[in-house]
Design a protein around this motif. Sequence first.
Motif, short mmCIF file in Angstrom:
data_model
loop_
_atom_site.label_atom_id
_atom_site.label_comp_id
_atom_site.label_asym_id
_atom_site.label_seq_id
_atom_site.Cartn_x
_atom_site.Cartn_y
_atom_site.Cartn_z
N VAL A 50 0.85 -5.55 4.11
CA VAL A 50 1.11 -6.12 3.00
C VAL A 50 -0.11 -4.53 2.87
O VAL A 50 -1.32 -4.02 2.88
CB VAL A 50 0.35 -7.10 2.70
CG1 VAL A 50 -0.53 -6.71 1.08
CG2 VAL A 50 1.36 -8.00 3.63
N ASP A 51 -0.40 -3.14 1.63
CA ASP A 51 -0.46 -2.23 0.58
C ASP A 51 -1.72 -3.54 0.86
O ASP A 51 -2.40 -4.78 -0.20
CB ASP A 51 0.40 -2.16 -0.73
CG ASP A 51 -0.43 -0.84 -1.81
OD1 ASP A 51 -1.77 -0.81 -1.51
OD2 ASP A 51 0.56 0.09 -1.42
N ASP A 52 -2.90 -2.56 0.85
CA ASP A 52 -4.12 -2.50 0.57
C ASP A 52 -4.24 -3.50 -0.90
O ASP A 52 -5.38 -4.29 -0.87
CB ASP A 52 -5.20 -1.61 0.78
CG ASP A 52 -5.02 -1.24 2.28
OD1 ASP A 52 -4.65 -2.35 2.91
OD2 ASP A 52 -5.61 -0.76 2.99
N THR A 53 -3.98 -2.00 -1.74
CA THR A 53 -4.42 -2.69 -3.70
C THR A 53 -3.84 -4.32 -3.43
O THR A 53 -4.48 -5.20 -4.26
CB THR A 53 -3.63 -1.80 -4.15
OG1 THR A 53 -2.36 -1.67 -4.07
CG2 THR A 53 -4.29 -0.50 -3.91
N GLU A 54 -3.32 -4.52 -2.93
CA GLU A 54 -2.35 -5.74 -3.06
C GLU A 54 -3.30 -6.94 -2.44
O GLU A 54 -4.02 -8.22 -3.73
CB GLU A 54 -1.47 -6.55 -2.18
CG GLU A 54 0.48 -5.68 -3.31
CD GLU A 54 1.34 -6.21 -2.28
OE1 GLU A 54 2.16 -6.41 -2.67
OE2 GLU A 54 1.65 -5.98 -1.26
#
Length: 51
Positions: free
Chosen positions: A3-7
Amino acid sequence: MGVDDTEIEDVYKDNLEGFFDENSETYENIQTSQAKIDEDLKDLEETHLSL
């Protein structure tokens, strides 16, 4: 988890905003807010695992 950190940041940001929004189901309720964060992170993880 993939999972992308921004998500993940978006999950926390959205839930924090809800904690302070009097129209939110999690308004000023830390237990409900934490449960929502946990649920949203689990959903995010499941979405990425299914891809």
